[in-house]
Motif scaffolding. Structure first.
Motif, PDB file in Angstrom:
ATOM      1  N   LYS A 456       0.840  -1.198   0.000  1.00  0.00           N
ATOM      2  CA  LYS A 456       0.000   0.000   0.000  1.00  0.00           C
ATOM      3  C   LYS A 456       0.882   1.258   0.000  1.00  0.00           C
ATOM      4  N   GLN A 457       0.544   2.242  -0.815  1.00  0.00           N
ATOM      5  CA  GLN A 457       1.379   3.423  -0.983  1.00  0.00           C
ATOM      6  C   GLN A 457       0.548   4.691  -0.923  1.00  0.00           C
ATOM      7  N   SER A 458       1.206   5.809  -0.571  1.00  0.00           N
ATOM      8  CA  SER A 458       0.536   7.107  -0.605  1.00  0.00           C
ATOM      9  C   SER A 458       1.539   8.184  -0.992  1.00  0.00           C
ATOM     10  N   THR A 459       1.059   9.216  -1.669  1.00  0.00           N
ATOM     11  CA  THR A 459       1.891  10.363  -2.031  1.00  0.00           C
ATOM     12  C   THR A 459       1.368  11.583  -1.282  1.00  0.00           C
ATOM     13  N   ILE A 460       2.264  12.245  -0.563  1.00  0.00           N
ATOM     14  CA  ILE A 460       1.903  13.416   0.241  1.00  0.00           C
ATOM     15  C   ILE A 460       2.642  14.623  -0.328  1.00  0.00           C
ATOM     16  N   SER A 461       1.901  15.637  -0.734  1.00  0.00           N
ATOM     17  CA  SER A 461       2.525  16.836  -1.288  1.00  0.00           C
ATOM     18  C   SER A 461       3.126  17.686  -0.170  1.00  0.00           C
ATOM     19  N   THR A 462       4.331  18.168  -0.418  1.00  0.00           N
ATOM     20  CA  THR A 462       4.983  19.042   0.568  1.00  0.00           C
ATOM     21  C   THR A 462       4.877  20.511   0.148  1.00  0.00           C
ATOM     22  N   VAL A 495       5.688   5.650   1.715  1.00  0.00           N
ATOM     23  CA  VAL A 495       5.230   7.039   1.753  1.00  0.00           C
ATOM     24  C   VAL A 495       6.107   7.848   0.807  1.00  0.00           C
ATOM     25  N   ILE A 496       5.483   8.513  -0.167  1.00  0.00           N
ATOM     26  CA  ILE A 496       6.218   9.355  -1.110  1.00  0.00           C
ATOM     27  C   ILE A 496       5.932  10.804  -0.759  1.00  0.00           C
ATOM     28  N   LEU A 497       6.975  11.519  -0.354  1.00  0.00           N
ATOM     29  CA  LEU A 497       6.854  12.951  -0.089  1.00  0.00           C
ATOM     30  C   LEU A 497       7.259  13.679  -1.361  1.00  0.00           C
ATOM     31  N   MET A 539      11.690  10.395  -1.179  1.00  0.00           N
ATOM     32  CA  MET A 539      11.614  11.848  -1.343  1.00  0.00           C
ATOM     33  C   MET A 539      11.655  12.179  -2.826  1.00  0.00           C
ATOM     34  N   GLU A 540      10.534  12.674  -3.344  1.00  0.00           N
ATOM     35  CA  GLU A 540      10.453  13.086  -4.749  1.00  0.00           C
ATOM     36  C   GLU A 540      10.623  14.599  -4.768  1.00  0.00           C
ATOM     37  N   THR A 541      11.788  15.060  -5.259  1.00  0.00           N
ATOM     38  CA  THR A 541      12.097  16.471  -5.070  1.00  0.00           C
ATOM     39  C   THR A 541      12.810  17.110  -6.263  1.00  0.00           C
ATOM     40  N   GLY A 542      12.588  18.395  -6.394  1.00  0.00           N
ATOM     41  CA  GLY A 542      13.309  19.186  -7.383  1.00  0.00           C
ATOM     42  C   GLY A 542      14.519  19.851  -6.770  1.00  0.00           C
ATOM     43  N   SER A 543      14.671  19.709  -5.443  1.00  0.00           N
ATOM     44  CA  SER A 543      15.758  20.375  -4.724  1.00  0.00           C
ATOM     45  C   SER A 543      16.810  19.374  -4.266  1.00  0.00           C
ATOM     46  N   ALA A 544      17.291  18.555  -5.194  1.00  0.00           N
ATOM     47  CA  ALA A 544      18.404  17.635  -4.901  1.00  0.00           C
ATOM     48  C   ALA A 544      19.156  17.429  -6.194  1.00  0.00           C
ATOM     49  N   ALA A 558      15.413   9.337   4.519  1.00  0.00           N
ATOM     50  CA  ALA A 558      14.853   8.892   3.240  1.00  0.00           C
ATOM     51  C   ALA A 558      15.444   7.537   2.845  1.00  0.00           C
ATOM     52  N   ASN A 559      14.597   6.634   2.371  1.00  0.00           N
ATOM     53  CA  ASN A 559      15.087   5.353   1.855  1.00  0.00           C
ATOM     54  C   ASN A 559      15.565   5.493   0.416  1.00  0.00           C
ATOM     55  N   ALA A 560      14.984   6.456  -0.302  1.00  0.00           N
ATOM     56  CA  ALA A 560      15.358   6.675  -1.701  1.00  0.00           C
ATOM     57  C   ALA A 560      14.936   8.083  -2.097  1.00  0.00           C
ATOM     58  N   VAL A 561      15.494   8.551  -3.218  1.00  0.00           N
ATOM     59  CA  VAL A 561      15.216   9.903  -3.707  1.00  0.00           C
ATOM     60  C   VAL A 561      14.896   9.831  -5.194  1.00  0.00           C
ATOM     61  N   HIS A 562      13.807  10.512  -5.593  1.00  0.00           N
ATOM     62  CA  HIS A 562      13.493  10.670  -7.021  1.00  0.00           C
ATOM     63  C   HIS A 562      13.784  12.124  -7.388  1.00  0.00           C
ATOM     64  N   PRO A 563      14.970  12.404  -7.963  1.00  0.00           N
ATOM     65  CA  PRO A 563      15.354  13.791  -8.271  1.00  0.00           C
ATOM     66  C   PRO A 563      14.808  14.222  -9.621  1.00  0.00           C
ATOM     67  N   TYR A 564      13.501  14.383  -9.699  1.00  0.00           N
ATOM     68  CA  TYR A 564      12.857  14.585 -10.999  1.00  0.00           C
ATOM     69  C   TYR A 564      13.373  15.829 -11.719  1.00  0.00           C
ATOM     70  N   LEU A 565      13.666  16.901 -10.969  1.00  0.00           N
ATOM     71  CA  LEU A 565      14.112  18.122 -11.642  1.00  0.00           C
ATOM     72  C   LEU A 565      15.575  18.025 -12.074  1.00  0.00           C
ATOM     73  N   ALA A 566      16.379  17.293 -11.327  1.00  0.00           N
ATOM     74  CA  ALA A 566      17.778  17.087 -11.745  1.00  0.00           C
ATOM     75  C   ALA A 566      17.807  16.321 -13.067  1.00  0.00           C
ATOM     76  N   LEU A 567      16.961  15.297 -13.188  1.00  0.00           N
ATOM     77  CA  LEU A 567      16.899  14.533 -14.442  1.00  0.00           C
ATOM     78  C   LEU A 567      16.319  15.398 -15.564  1.00  0.00           C
ATOM     79  N   GLU A 568      15.341  16.251 -15.237  1.00  0.00           N
ATOM     80  CA  GLU A 568      14.790  17.192 -16.214  1.00  0.00           C
ATOM     81  C   GLU A 568      15.870  18.166 -16.678  1.00  0.00           C
ATOM     82  N   THR A 569      16.720  18.584 -15.739  1.00  0.00           N
ATOM     83  CA  THR A 569      17.800  19.520 -16.068  1.00  0.00           C
ATOM     84  C   THR A 569      18.845  18.860 -16.954  1.00  0.00           C
TER      85      THR A 569
END
Length: 917
Positions: A456-462, A495-497, A539-544, A558-569
């Motif tokens: 079971k999973q949930s995404t929480i917006s920060t 839990v995905i932040l 942690m799904e973040t644009g600030s890493a 954090a168990n893992a990080v999704h650096p979506y903005l770093a990959l976008e960059t």
């Protein structure tokens, strides 16, 4: 017998509470402390703060010839970084430990997190005699840390050995055999281990327990006994000596050095051996059987069908291909980068190096920019944290040469009790990398399906409304923590932040909780609620984007990080006309978009390994939650909310200040022509950028004061100008230089300090003469290459003239510098040193101190004998735990000759480790 042992164990911990209440506990730091050396029906510990030869006089048992035993562990060692005390003296109750546990802070943090996950009510802890009840206490109540009933299991005020022994002892009381407990706590590097190819059950054991328990990692030789068996094991690096011999009568001797037992006749020895990395030997005290590494581990691993459990419950997330689709258009991407604190340098330096070559940017030594709390420009919270590194006796690891024992693999999901082995313990999501891409996030999401694991999973917006203002961050933090607690109580295991915004309008209307603050707050709140072991945090973040950012996020939970903005960059950078033209011109290696994103991930992973290695830690799972940082400039509310337990010697910014600083980073608007701010944190940007203490303006003021004209040199017009172009010294210019220093912006803590004397000055006649004081001055250890030849030799000559000590740094010195200069003419020139001026006969360019580092570059017999002092580099000063590095372009023909290497080839010294240790 086992029930009686459990009762004795629990009673001892119960008595410790009463002793503490009476002021007699060992932690009370007084001379009346009471300590049980042992309290067991199966083992007796004789120890004291005395020399080994005195022990029999202290314990009369040891003088009685009728007193016999099947086994003995004899451990003698000096106290190194602790004061000698009964509770800290070796051996412990179950373990004799020679080494250091470098992961101690993280291990203790996670044990305490487990303490909150109690499954027995406190009233059940009162009956410490009934066998079934004691079994339940040990098996179900995790570490039974109810301070008013039982002594806490672990405490950072104790030594690493005492904490390891406490957890080991509890595991042996909970139906773990001693070898099993140690295999779980100090695992071998089982991946790709040739000796285990024929024993998949051992590999399965390590896979299973690796998901439940963080390794207690560090250089260690461990000897152990629970009274049922006796054994010894080495850590995964295997750097400690451990040799054993078996004699004709079946006696097994294990010792850290050969020759410890003087009466051992070589003719009686039938078998000899040594323990390798992660290996173990064991002797069954009932049957007398000796078991080597494979035999004992296979026996332990075969007790449960770990392979079947893993096949049913474990889900693996391997590295998947990167998406080439853009998340935002260029205008929105640039706006997003600005809001998350990216600067122009971060793309031009870090992203270009990481995506282009798969390596971190190489920086010069030293940081002359103000620390974050004193800077006039906005900083992300990461910049307020400084990484700690291995000191004293625990040396770092070399991630380049010892990478085989290191791993960045992580897990997600609910972690079952480490004291009760069951099939449920295998049900975890295993991640090959802590740096996740879109495809891997989708794969994790697929495990929520009932037929695919039902995780079971949930995404929480920060994110929160910009209109809420700086004070809104506290309310937003409480909201995400409350939601996380609610979700985990309802069975959420991932839990995905996330601070991701859907598009430009959401970016404009909202701001975000900085990811370090968010992940730390949720992590600690879940610990308080006894829920942290029930879930994993992504942690799904644009600030890493830099390795330090990832280390901070993982270090704080954090168990893992999704650096979506770093990959976008990376996508934005790769697709730019500038990057493509550089690739075509051969200035950058040509890569596909997928390869560029892979390079970026590899750079982050290798950077994390380097950060781990500074602390002598092999596994990222042991670094997670360890909080091995020091905060400089963060306020009490930030520490208490997100960074609990972090060392913070000074106060600083509040949560509201951080929220304000976050908003200050926002660009005014989004447009195709918009560019990121160049903050100048790394390279000075005149007028607009960050202040740098070592600026060109400051250097010119100093040059004017001493009369140096940088336009004059041996290579230009030195022979044509008077006095080699050196002008008269100017006291007035020196005063201007001093005033500029005094009025400079604040950059370091010391800039806030001033002398405040409460007494009259000492008469100058009573002070040592300057000539004597100067003899105690030393230069920093800077190698030739880090400094130019001219600067290196000039420093040595100048310091030698005043009677101080210069330091060669690593890399050797030219043999001509070992002799005094005797060929100086009336102009102060020397044919031996034609590039220098102002010389005198009798000058010496030889460094007083010659440094030997682990790379051994330039170390020759002549280099050693011409030194007045040899310095063995045990810990890297400027780059702790990393090793020295000289970029290839700096390795000239001259430097390559001195270092016996090739011109243009980068030279990296490994961190000082076992070759010097």
């Amino acid at each position: 017998r086992d029930g009686f042992e459990r009762t004795l164990y629990l009673v001892r911990r119960r008595i410790a509470v009463e002793l503490h209440d009476a002021g007699l506990g060992w932690e009370d730091n007084n001379d009346d402390e009471v300590y049980f050396a042992s309290f067991s029906s199966q083992t007796i510990v004789y120890k004291g703060m005395v020399q080994g030869c005195v022990l029999p006089q202290f314990y009369k048992d040891l003088q009685n010839p009728d007193y016999t035993t099947k086994f003995v562990i004899y451990h003698r060692r000096f106290s190194t970084n602790t004061n000698p005390r009964w509770p800290l003296a070796q051996p412990m109750r179950v373990v004799g430990h020679n080494g250091e546990i470098n992961t101690l802070i993280g291990n203790v943090n996670w044990v305490k997190a487990r303490e909150k996950s109690k499954t027995l009510p406190a009233e059940k802890l009162n009956d410490l005699v009934d066998a079934e009840n004691t079994d339940n206490i040990v098996m179900l109540c995790n570490t039974q840390d109810v301070p008013n009933v039982l002594e806490p299991l672990v405490d950072l005020n104790r030594s690493d050995s005492a904490n390891l022994d406490a957890v080991f002892e509890l595991m042996t009381k909970s139906r773990h055999r001693a070898p099993c407990a140690l295999m779980s706590l100090v695992p071998t590097a089982y991946e790709n281990e040739p000796s285990l190819r024929d024993n998949p059950e051992i590999v399965d054991f390590y896979k299973f327990h690796g998901g439940l328990l963080e390794a207690w990692d560090g250089p260690a030789l461990l000897v152990f006994s629970d009274g049922k068996s006796i054994g010894a094991s080495l850590d995964r690096n295997g750097l400690r000596p451990a040799r054993y011999s078996i004699t004709k009568d079946g006696t097994v001797y294990m010792m850290s050095e050969t020759g410890v037992i003087p009466d051992l006749d070589e003719a009686d020895i039938v078998q000899k051996g040594r323990l390798g990395p992660g290996q173990m030997i064991n002797v069954d005290l009932k049957s007398g059987e000796f078991k080597d590494n494979i035999k004992i581990k296979s026996e332990i691993a075969s007790r449960h069908p770990y392979g079947e459990w893993l096949a049913k419950g474990r889900k693996d997330v391997d590295k998947l291909a990167f998406s080439e689709e853009r998340l935002y258009d260029d205008a929105t991407a640039t706006f997003a980068q600005g809001t998350f604190g990216w600067g122009l340098e971060d793309i031009g330096m870090q992203i270009q190096d990481m995506a282009g070559s798969g390596k971190e940017t190489t920086y010069s030594m030293g940081d002359d920019a103000p620390i974050a709390v004193l800077s006039e420009r906005p900083h992300t919270p990461y910049n307020y944290l400084k990484q700690r590194f291995a000191q004293v006796t625990n040396p770092p690891i070399d991630p380049l040469r010892e990478g085989v024992v290191m791993s960045v693999a992580m897990t997600l999901g609910k972690k079952e009790s480490i004291y009760q082995v069951s099939e449920k313990g295998a049900r975890l999501i295993h991640l090959k990398s802590p740096v996740l891409n879109d495809a891997e996030m989708e794969r994790i999401a697929s495990f929520a399906e009932p037929e695919n694991g039902a995780f079971k999973q949930s995404t929480i917006s920060t994110r929160y409304a910009l209109a809420d203002g700086p004070e809104g961050i506290k309310k937003a933090i409480d909201a995400i923590c409350d939601k996380a607690v609610e979700d985990v109580r309802n069975g959420v295991e991932v839990v995905i932040l996330s601070d991701k915004a859907a598009g430009q309008s959401e970016f404009e209307e909202s701001t975000y909780i900085p990811p370090l603050v968010a992940v730390g707050a949720v992590h600690h709140r879940l610990i308080e609620e006894g829920l942290r072991m029930d879930t994993g945090i992504v942690m799904e973040t644009g600030s890493a984007w830099s390795t330090h950012h990832f280390a901070c996020l993982i270090g704080y939970g954090a168990n893992a990080v999704h650096p979506y903005l770093a990959l976008e960059t990376v996508k934005q950078w790769h697709g730019s006309s500038r990057t493509q033209s550089m690739m075509k011109a051969g200035k950058l290696k040509e890569t596909t978009l997928d390869e560029a994103q892979q390079n970026y991930r590899v750079a982050v992973e290798n950077g994390l390994l380097k950060i781990l290695s500074k602390m002598g830690i092999s596994l990222l799972s042991s670094y997670q939650g360890a909080q091995i940082f020091e905060a400089i400039g963060l306020g009490e509310d930030v520490i208490n909310t997100s960074l609990k337990g972090t060392t913070s010697r000074v106060g600083g910014v509040s949560l509201a200040d951080i929220a304000s600083e976050t908003v200050m980073m926002r660009p005014e608007s989004a447009s195709e022509k918009a560019k990121l701010t160049n903050y100048g944190y790394y390279k000075p940007v005149p007028k607009l950028g960050e202040y740098h203490a070592n600026s060109s303006d400051l250097a010119k003021l100093l040059h004017d004061a001493i009369g140096l004209d940088k336009t004059v040199s041996a290579a230009t017009n030195r022979d044509e100008v008077e006095n080699d172009g050196v002008k008269p010294k100017s006291v007035a210019n020196y005063e201007i230089f001093k005033k500029s220093l005094e009025s400079a912006p604040l950059a370091n803590i010391r800039d806030l300090l001033d002398f405040e004397s409460d007494r009259e000055s000492i008469p100058i006649e009573e002070v040592e003469p300057v000539s004597e004081i100067m003899k105690r001055f030393c230069t920093g250890a800077m190698s030739l290459g880090a400094l130019s030849r001219e600067a290196h030799e000039t420093l040595a000559i100048a310091v030698n003239r005043v009677g101080g000590k210069s330091n060669s740094g690593e890399g050797g010195e030219d043999v001509i510098r070992g002799k005094d200069i005797t060929d100086v003419d009336e102009k102060g020139r020397s044919p031996t040193f034609p590039h220098l001026a102002g010389l005198k006969n009798g000058d010496s360019a030889n460094s007083y101190i010659h440094q030997v580092a682990s790379g051994r570059f330039g170390v020759t017999p002549e280099f050693l004998v011409t030194a007045k002092q040899v310095e063995i580099k045990m810990a890297q000063g400027a780059k702790p735990g990393e090793g020295g590095q000289l970029p290839g372009p700096k390795v000239s023909d001259y430097i390559a000759t001195l270092r016996a290497s090739k011109p243009g080839v980068t030279l990296i010294s490994p961190p000082p480790h076992h070759d010097i240790y």
